[in-house]
Design a protein around this motif. Structure first.
Motif, short mmCIF file in Angstrom:
data_model
loop_
_atom_site.label_atom_id
_atom_site.label_comp_id
_atom_site.label_asym_id
_atom_site.label_seq_id
_atom_site.Cartn_x
_atom_site.Cartn_y
_atom_site.Cartn_z
N LYS A 174 50.24 84.89 93.02
CA LYS A 174 50.29 85.54 94.22
C LYS A 174 49.03 86.09 94.72
CE LYS A 174 52.80 89.07 96.95
NZ LYS A 174 53.78 90.20 96.81
N ASN A 175 48.26 86.57 93.81
CA ASN A 175 46.95 87.05 94.29
C ASN A 175 45.98 85.94 94.44
OD1 ASN A 175 47.76 89.81 94.04
ND2 ASN A 175 47.16 90.08 91.84
N ALA A 178 46.60 84.18 97.87
CA ALA A 178 46.04 85.06 99.02
C ALA A 178 44.52 84.80 99.20
CB ALA A 178 46.33 86.45 98.82
N GLU A 207 47.76 86.50 109.82
CA GLU A 207 48.64 87.59 109.58
C GLU A 207 49.79 88.06 110.68
OE1 GLU A 207 45.86 91.03 109.67
OE2 GLU A 207 45.65 90.73 107.40
N ASN A 212 50.64 85.71 104.21
CA ASN A 212 50.17 86.54 103.36
C ASN A 212 48.72 86.29 102.76
OD1 ASN A 212 49.80 88.73 101.42
ND2 ASN A 212 51.10 87.74 99.79
N GLY A 214 46.31 88.95 101.85
CA GLY A 214 45.75 90.02 101.47
C GLY A 214 45.23 90.92 102.43
N SER A 215 44.74 91.82 102.00
CA SER A 215 44.26 93.06 103.05
C SER A 215 42.94 93.25 102.79
CB SER A 215 44.77 94.44 102.74
OG SER A 215 44.81 94.88 101.51
N THR A 701 43.54 90.70 97.26
CA THR A 701 44.62 91.74 97.18
C THR A 701 44.12 92.84 96.45
OG1 THR A 701 45.44 90.47 95.13
CG2 THR A 701 46.50 90.05 97.40
#
Length: 724
Positions: A174-175, A178, A207, A212, A214-215, A701
């Protein structure tokens, strides 16, 4: 001071060592020496009495130590620091080199030393005692460093040294996904030559669509670092394959001063690889020049090649040619870059770009005939009229759109640009001839130009110049082809010379159209006449001057047989003297050894004899392997630096007014991705994200990275969209 020195000497000569059963394992490492553990008793004894085994002695004899150490000191410190290794006179840490990164165990301001990983630690100081002290300090500081201790803990927890990379905690898919999306966004922006500040808008759009991403890593600063990493990885992969294949290379360079008013050097290399049927031209780097002197250019060139893995040993064995334009600092016979290259890498082929030589031969001919200069001045005047006035540009766009596109955007005719550009401008004037006359005749300021256009001699001169420039343009385009080698280039030059000789006998394509054009409806409003003050160009004299300068500048053939072309002709049966040729060809075999030195490749003599026999007897036998490879090497010698000109074109697209503050290194990274990277649809970002993580960078992430501030939309901006 005497007491301190005695303490140092006693420390170097005697060491108290205790028995340690764990140190009996002796591991061998590539190009590194690790001493065999001698058997000690539990009592204290001087180290000097403990003699190494025979295998250790052999390793010490072949080991290159730092210049301030002897074999006894090397043995001492490798015993004190079990992680220490010596390679080619430099120190390194075998533990840090094995692990290289801490993964998710990394902390803020805790990084594994790149110097200890890559075995680059060297002593500092001007004398032996100071250099020894600097090494002791570096070893002690590394031994107690936090990053090194973390790696030691990892090695203790892992079952074996081979499983350390698997033992380091890795991020989940998942990381990774992203971060891959962020990398794809950056890659797409670079490929489209967009500013990296656009990443914030692109990320925000994704977004909003529920992606997804990340931020973190959403700023232009992070995008710049990502672009640097991608460019570095692409270069490593491309050039690593060339180095492993031991391919012969030709370096192509050119200078420019268009990057933020700074001088820069663009570097390419052309090589012949097995996977490609024809030579491959690859972008290497764009480097800023601190000075335009030959010494600075030479050092910058070598530094850029070394950074890509082409070290001096490789260049001595595989650099066969160097191509550039005719600048004195580059190809000067006394102190140019080419001279310095020959001093360091003997017997390389120094080649002057044929496209530049072609333009120089045209310029020389024009400068020798005064009437051609008058013709050039008229076209330059036409260019300046529409280039300097917005009103005139608007009128020109209305009456001659094509002419506006060619003259205003390309530049003056017969200038420093290549022949193809001058042909486009002259052809545009030819096609817009009636519109130009109407525009000039309606203005009293340009009546003299209208009279010049109404002179039939000017129309004849224009048609002659277009016919000449068309031949030059055909030759220039053919020389820029990647499949054009030295032999083919010489044939193309001779063909163009024959075409110009034919122009002396009969009219050209455009000259033969003059009578029909004058009688046509488009030209009926132009009162053509003959003005005694404006005579036509000396046609035959101009063609003769051009032919002479082309023979002088472009043809390699000389009276002696030592020309480079005579050696390369050994691989071209069409250039052999078949009437005098017998097998074995003794004269050809005498030149073969010199050809081997030029190509830095050994052609098997039996293969050469088979090659000669097959062509003499007209057999359809396949070409021997060594002859095929030699032909590929000859084809890898660049005859033109046109690819560097294309690099300048991309550089100007990247470095716009909005992005004028870009550094040269960043422009080089963007050019690397554009030239060497795959298309966005075919590019896989996952390997680059993993290598990014291995370099101890953060993921999209990662919560330890500062989150970017959110953009605030004021209500009055959104109110318009709420209207029903």
């Amino acid at each position: 001071m005497l007491k301190r020195q005695s303490d140092i000497f006693s420390f170097l000569n005697v060491k108290k060592v205790k028995t340690d059963p764990e140190n009996k394992m002796n591991e061998n490492h590539c190009r590194a020496w690790k001493p065999t553990e001698p058997s000690f008793e539990s009592v204290e004894q001087p180290l000097i009495e403990a003699k190494p085994s025979c295998s250790s002695k052999e390793e010490m004899d072949n080991l290159v130590l730092p210049d301030c150490w002897n074999k006894k000191q090397a043995f001492l410190f490798t015993e004190q620091y079990k992680w220490l290794e010596i390679r080619e006179g430099r120190l390194g840490c075998k533990d840090c080199s094995t692990v290289q990164h801490l993964g998710t165990r990394a902390e803020k301001h805790v990084h594994v030393s790149k110097e200890w990983i890559a075995y680059l630690v060297t002593p500092n100081g001007s004398n032996k005692i100071t250099r020894q002290a600097s090494l002791r300090k570096k070893m002690r500081e590394h031994d107690v460093s936090k990053a090194h201790n973390k790696i030691q803990d990892l090695l203790k927890e892992s079952p074996s040294r081979d499983s350390v990379s698997n033992f380091v905690p890795k991020p989940n898919n998942k990381n990774i996904d992203a971060t891959v999306k962020v990398f794809n966004t950056v890659y797409s922006l670079v490929k489209c030559n967009r500013p990296l500040s656009d990443i914030e808008g692109a990320i925000e759009l994704q977004e909003e669509k529920g992606v997804n991403i990340g931020s973190r890593l959403h700023t232009r600063y992070s995008a710049t670092r990502i672009a640097e990493h991608i460019a570095k990885e692409i270069k490593m992969k491309r050039f690593k394959n060339i180095i492993e294949e031991n391919a012969k290379i030709c370096v192509v360079v050119d200078k420019t001063s268009a990057v933020s008013k700074k001088s820069a050097l663009v570097i390419y290399l052309q090589c012949a690889v097995q996977s490609a049927p024809s030579p491959v031209m690859l972008f290497v780097a764009l480097k800023e020049l601190a000075s335009t002197m030959a010494e600075c250019i030479f050092n910058t060139l070598l530094s850029a090649l070394n950074d890509c893995g082409f070290h001096n040993e490789y260049l001595k064995a595989n650099l066969i040619a160097f191509c550039s334009d005719g600048a004195d600092t580059v190809l000067g016979r006394r102190s140019g870059v080419a001279v310095k290259l020959l001093e360091n890498f003997p017997k390389i082929v120094i080649w002057h770009c044929l496209n530049h030589l072609l333009q120089l031969s045209l310029d020389d001919s024009i400068s020798e005939i005064e009437r051609v200069n008058h013709f050039k001045m008229f076209l330059d005047k036409t260019y300046s009229i529409y280039h300097q006035s917005n009103k005139n540009q608007t009128e020109l766009e209305a009456i001659a759109k094509e002419l506006e596109l060619e003259i205003i955007k390309i530049g003056r005719v017969l200038g420093p640009r290549w022949a193809a550009c001058s042909l486009q401008v002259a052809t545009a004037v030819w096609r817009s001839y009636p519109e130009l006359y109407r525009n000039f005749s309606h203005s009293s300021s340009y009546s003299s130009l209208a009279k010049r256009l109404a002179n039939i001699s000017f129309l004849q001169d224009l048609s002659l110049m277009i016919d000449i420039l068309e031949e030059f343009s055909l030759l220039s385009t053919a020389l820029q082809s990647g499949s054009t080698n030295i032999q083919k280039a010489q044939k193309l030059v001779k063909r163009t010379i024959r075409a110009l000789e034919n122009l002396k006998i009969c009219s050209g394509k455009y000259e033969s159209q003059i009578e029909d054009m004058i009688k046509s409806d488009k030209f009926k409003d132009i009162p053509f006449n003959k003005n005694s003050k404006l005579n036509t160009l000396p046609r035959n004299m101009l063609l003769e001057h051009i032919i002479q300068h082309m023979n002088l500048r472009l043809l390699l053939e000389r009276s002696n047989d030592e020309s480079i072309l005579s050696y390369f002709d050994l691989l071209e049966p069409s250039a052999w003297p078949h009437e005098e040729l017998t097998s074995p060809w003794i004269a050809g075999e005498r030149k073969l050894s010199h050809l081997n030195e030029i190509l830095k490749y050994e052609i098997d003599l039996n293969d050469f004899r088979d090659f000669v026999d097959n062509n003499v007897k007209s057999n359809n036998a396949p070409i021997p392997v060594t002859i095929q490879k030699a032909k590929k090497i000859v084809n890898s010698i660049a005859v033109s630096s046109s690819e560097a000109e294309r690099g300048f074109g991309l550089m100007n697209i990247i470095c716009t007014r909005v992005r004028s503050s870009l550094k040269v290194d960043h422009i080089s990274d963007f050019m690397t991705i554009n030239f060497l990277g795959k298309e966005s649809a075919d590019w896989d970002a996952t390997p680059f994200v993993k290598s990014w993580l291995n370099c101890n960078h953060r993921l999209a992430t990662d919560t330890r990275v500062r989150k970017k501030s959110t953009k605030i939309f004021y209500e009055n901006r959104l109110a318009l969209w709420n209207l029903q």
